[in-house]
Write a protein that holds these residues in place. Structure first.
Motif, PDB file in Angstrom:
ATOM      1  N   ILE A 394       1.163  -1.149  -0.024  1.00 23.95           N
ATOM      2  CA  ILE A 394       0.127  -0.580  -0.030  1.00 23.95           C
ATOM      3  C   ILE A 394       0.956   1.213  -0.239  1.00 23.95           C
ATOM      4  CG2 ILE A 394      -1.909   1.392   1.401  1.00 23.95           C
ATOM      5  CD1 ILE A 394      -2.883  -1.598   2.271  1.00 23.95           C
ATOM      6  N   GLY A 395       1.851   0.819   0.465  1.00 20.85           N
ATOM      7  CA  GLY A 395       2.896   2.258   0.788  1.00 20.85           C
ATOM      8  C   GLY A 395       3.696   3.021  -0.724  1.00 20.85           C
ATOM      9  N   VAL A 396       4.213   1.896  -0.785  1.00 16.73           N
ATOM     10  CA  VAL A 396       4.309   1.428  -2.180  1.00 16.73           C
ATOM     11  C   VAL A 396       3.881   2.278  -3.494  1.00 16.73           C
ATOM     12  CG1 VAL A 396       5.287   0.367  -4.236  1.00 16.73           C
ATOM     13  CG2 VAL A 396       6.288  -0.017  -2.089  1.00 16.73           C
ATOM     14  N   SER A 397       2.817   1.766  -3.848  1.00 20.53           N
ATOM     15  CA  SER A 397       1.434   2.406  -4.058  1.00 20.53           C
ATOM     16  C   SER A 397       0.970   3.836  -3.842  1.00 20.53           C
ATOM     17  CB  SER A 397       0.465   1.306  -4.425  1.00 20.53           C
ATOM     18  OG  SER A 397      -0.939   1.830  -5.072  1.00 20.53           O
ATOM     19  N   ALA A 398       1.105   4.590  -3.283  1.00 21.27           N
ATOM     20  CA  ALA A 398       0.915   5.379  -2.145  1.00 21.27           C
ATOM     21  C   ALA A 398       2.035   6.598  -2.512  1.00 21.27           C
ATOM     22  CB  ALA A 398       0.972   5.966  -0.948  1.00 21.27           C
ATOM     23  N   TRP A 399       3.820   5.785  -2.272  1.00 20.01           N
ATOM     24  CA  TRP A 399       4.724   7.004  -2.938  1.00 20.01           C
ATOM     25  C   TRP A 399       4.979   6.513  -4.882  1.00 20.01           C
ATOM     26  CZ3 TRP A 399       7.135   2.671   0.624  1.00 20.01           C
ATOM     27  CH2 TRP A 399       7.182   2.888   1.791  1.00 20.01           C
ATOM     28  N   THR A 400       4.186   5.581  -5.534  1.00 19.68           N
ATOM     29  CA  THR A 400       4.093   5.814  -6.663  1.00 19.68           C
ATOM     30  C   THR A 400       3.443   6.535  -6.802  1.00 19.68           C
ATOM     31  OG1 THR A 400       4.978   3.439  -6.817  1.00 19.68           O
ATOM     32  CG2 THR A 400       4.022   4.587  -8.636  1.00 19.68           C
ATOM     33  N   ALA A 401       1.695   6.698  -6.622  1.00 18.74           N
ATOM     34  CA  ALA A 401       1.010   7.805  -7.243  1.00 18.74           C
ATOM     35  C   ALA A 401       1.368   9.465  -6.547  1.00 18.74           C
ATOM     36  CB  ALA A 401      -0.488   7.982  -6.626  1.00 18.74           C
ATOM     37  N   GLU A 402       2.159   9.266  -5.749  1.00 17.16           N
ATOM     38  CA  GLU A 402       2.749  11.267  -5.406  1.00 17.16           C
ATOM     39  C   GLU A 402       3.919  12.071  -6.628  1.00 17.16           C
ATOM     40  OE1 GLU A 402       4.648  13.748  -2.430  1.00 17.16           O
ATOM     41  OE2 GLU A 402       3.626  11.856  -1.833  1.00 17.16           O
ATOM     42  N   ALA A 403       4.484  10.291  -7.282  1.00 15.59           N
ATOM     43  CA  ALA A 403       5.883  11.014  -7.740  1.00 15.59           C
ATOM     44  C   ALA A 403       5.179  10.742  -9.121  1.00 15.59           C
ATOM     45  CB  ALA A 403       6.456   9.324  -8.295  1.00 15.59           C
ATOM     46  N   LEU A 404       3.925  10.538  -9.467  1.00 13.96           N
ATOM     47  CA  LEU A 404       3.484  10.447 -10.933  1.00 13.96           C
ATOM     48  C   LEU A 404       2.543  12.048 -10.601  1.00 13.96           C
ATOM     49  CD1 LEU A 404       2.201   6.716 -11.837  1.00 13.96           C
ATOM     50  CD2 LEU A 404       4.483   7.801 -12.840  1.00 13.96           C
TER      51      LEU A 404
END
Length: 515
Positions: A394-404
């Motif tokens: 879930i954290g990886v998904s959140a960090w990716t979304a913020e990067a995008l």
């Protein structure tokens, strides 16, 4: 600690990205050239400027006001006060301070530009910046306040202020008044000559310094993501033929070919058992060279533009002592760095997205080809209450979304400012700061995935499906680096500190990657 055997000499060579990074990380020291040719070049520019002013020459920002105030003539008796006023009224930066590493990079980058000999500054000013670097007296530079044309005026004003003994320095980890630091060291603060305030501030050195640091991190990520892809493919019993050199010979993007070659070497026959019955793996594995290769190929022109900016005179006006002319222009405009940073953050965010997809496959028992749900290492009845890497995904998904989310180009948000004198600006420093944030987020994603591939390969080993003895030495080295910061996950535990340690290891490039 600084490596005393490694020194970067400013003023006699073209600097590289790697040299800026080495000084920023205190792996090398910096010193100012002291050859006769260098001293003559710098002295000649300062002497010509002094003669020009004695003969009533009109120079923007020296005998006139700044920006739209260039039509205001400064009385002769006030000319020497003007540069101090420039540093003072630009003391309005906000946001977090640049890190010590970033500040050292900025100091070296500005020193290198001024040492070009086209800014009309004295050697005393160059020696003052060198002293800051060598003593690790770091101006506290707020990150926010530059639009990237007329250069990085506000953040660079903090260097100018530090040289004259104003504002604060970070010394041995504590914030101290610059005047107090100088007094204790027996150093006399600099008195700025007429153009020197403008010369320090009217350039692209903050965005360029940050771009050097970003480049190093992005280059490493292309190698680390390749290694991670190898491990993810291995953990999911993937088809190594997706990386066959014969396949990539027919699509000759050099960076893409390099990525595929690295993964092929990691998984080549004789180094790992031949596994993977599937004809085609999912895109996040099969097309990884095509994703990572975009950034790998772009690094060539990115280096070119960053190092051109790094090794340029980028203030205004330019003082040409050889031709004895003062040239008014706009070299403070950071368009090239803005474009590099906007492009880099896009390509880096795609790496985050790739790794996010790889992790989603690894943790999902519908797609991971026999691995435990969420890569839980718990067996028996206690498996019901253990959740492995569920929250990390879930954290990886959140960090990716913020990067995008941060990939919107900053350079397209130019704004007219300063009474419409600065009516088209680069936003290069904002682009660089955005890029660094995207890198941070992507490095966090990499940390989560490193933890996951280590867990997954160990699970395969425990089930007898893989034998770590058959892995390539390179893969074993990377697994060892991961395990130095994070052990196998059996019972649920707090993973924050392990993720932070892995992220820092990635940022320090201590996790062995493809070479």
């Amino acid at each position: 600690m600084v490596n005393k055997q490694s020194s970067v000499v400013v003023g006699e060579q073209m600097l590289t990205v790697e040299q800026v990074v080495a000084v920023a990380r205190q792996q090398s020291s910096a010193q100012l050239a002291d050859s006769e040719a260098f001293n003559q070049r710098v002295d000649k520019g300062a002497a010509f400027l002094a003669r020009y002013l004695e003969n009533d020459g009109i120079i923007y920002g020296v005998t006139t006001g700044y920006g739209d105030s260039c039509t205001v003539t400064v009385p002769e008796q006030l000319v020497r006060e003007l540069p101090l006023h420039l540093t003072r009224y630009h003391g309005c930066g906000l946001g977090e301070y640049l890190s010590p590493e970033q500040t050292r990079a900025v100091l070296l980058t500005r020193l290198n530009s001024l040492a070009y000999g086209k800014s009309g500054v004295r050697r005393e000013l160059l020696q003052g910046i060198t002293r800051l670097l060598q003593n690790n007296w770091l101006p506290l530079i707020p990150a926010e306040g530059s639009v990237g044309a007329s250069g990085d005026l506000t953040p660079l004003s903090y260097i100018g202020a530090a040289l004259v003994g104003e504002r604060d320095l970070l010394v041995e980890g504590t914030q101290q008044k610059a005047a107090d630091v100088y007094r204790r060291a027996g150093v006399k603060p600099l008195t700025l000559a007429p153009k020197e305030g403008l010369a320090i501030m009217n350039g692209t050195s903050v965005m360029t310094a940050l771009a050097c640091l970003a480049f190093s991190r992005a280059e490493y990520l292309t190698r680390l993501c390749s290694r991670i892809t190898s491990m993810a493919s291995l953990a999911m019993l993937g088809n190594r033929e997706h990386f066959d050199p014969r396949l990539f010979a027919v699509k000759p993007h050099a960076g893409q070919q390099q990525i595929a070659q690295w993964i092929w070497q990691d998984l080549s026959p004789g180094k790992a058992e031949k596994v993977g019955p599937r004809l085609q793996d999912r895109y996040s594995i099969r097309c990884a060279p095509h994703v990572i290769g975009v950034l790998r190929d772009a690094l060539g022109w990115m280096r070119r533009d960053i190092e051109n900016e790094l090794n340029s005179a980028n203030d205004n006006p330019i003082i040409d002592a050889d031709e004895e002319v003062v040239l008014h222009g706009g070299h403070f405009y950071g368009g090239h760095i803005a474009f590099v940073m906007d492009s880099m953050k896009n390509a880096v965010a795609n790496l985050a997205d790739l790794m996010d997809r790889q992790m989603a496959l690894l943790v999902d028992s519908r797609f991971n080809h026999g691995l435990a749900q969420n890569l839980s290492g718990t067996l028996g009845e206690r498996a019901a209450i253990n959740h492995g890497l569920k929250a990390v995904q879930i954290g990886v998904s959140a960090w990716t979304a913020e990067a995008l989310k941060l990939t919107m180009p900053a350079s397209v948000f130019s704004r007219s400012t300063e009474c419409h004198n600065q009516d088209k600006v680069s936003m290069g420093t904002i682009a660089a700061r955005d890029c660094l944030r995207v890198l941070q987020l992507t490095e966090q994603v990499a940390a989560g995935l490193l933890m996951s591939v280590a867990q997954a390969t160990e699970l395969r080993g425990r089930s007898g499906e893989l034998d770590s003895a058959t892995y390539s030495a390179e893969l074993r080295d990377t697994l060892q680096d991961i395990r130095a910061h994070s052990a196998f996950i059996d019972e649920d535990r707090m993973l924050e500190h392990e993720l932070r340690a892995l992220t820092e290891a990635v940022q320090q490039q201590q996790v062995r990657a493809c070479q």
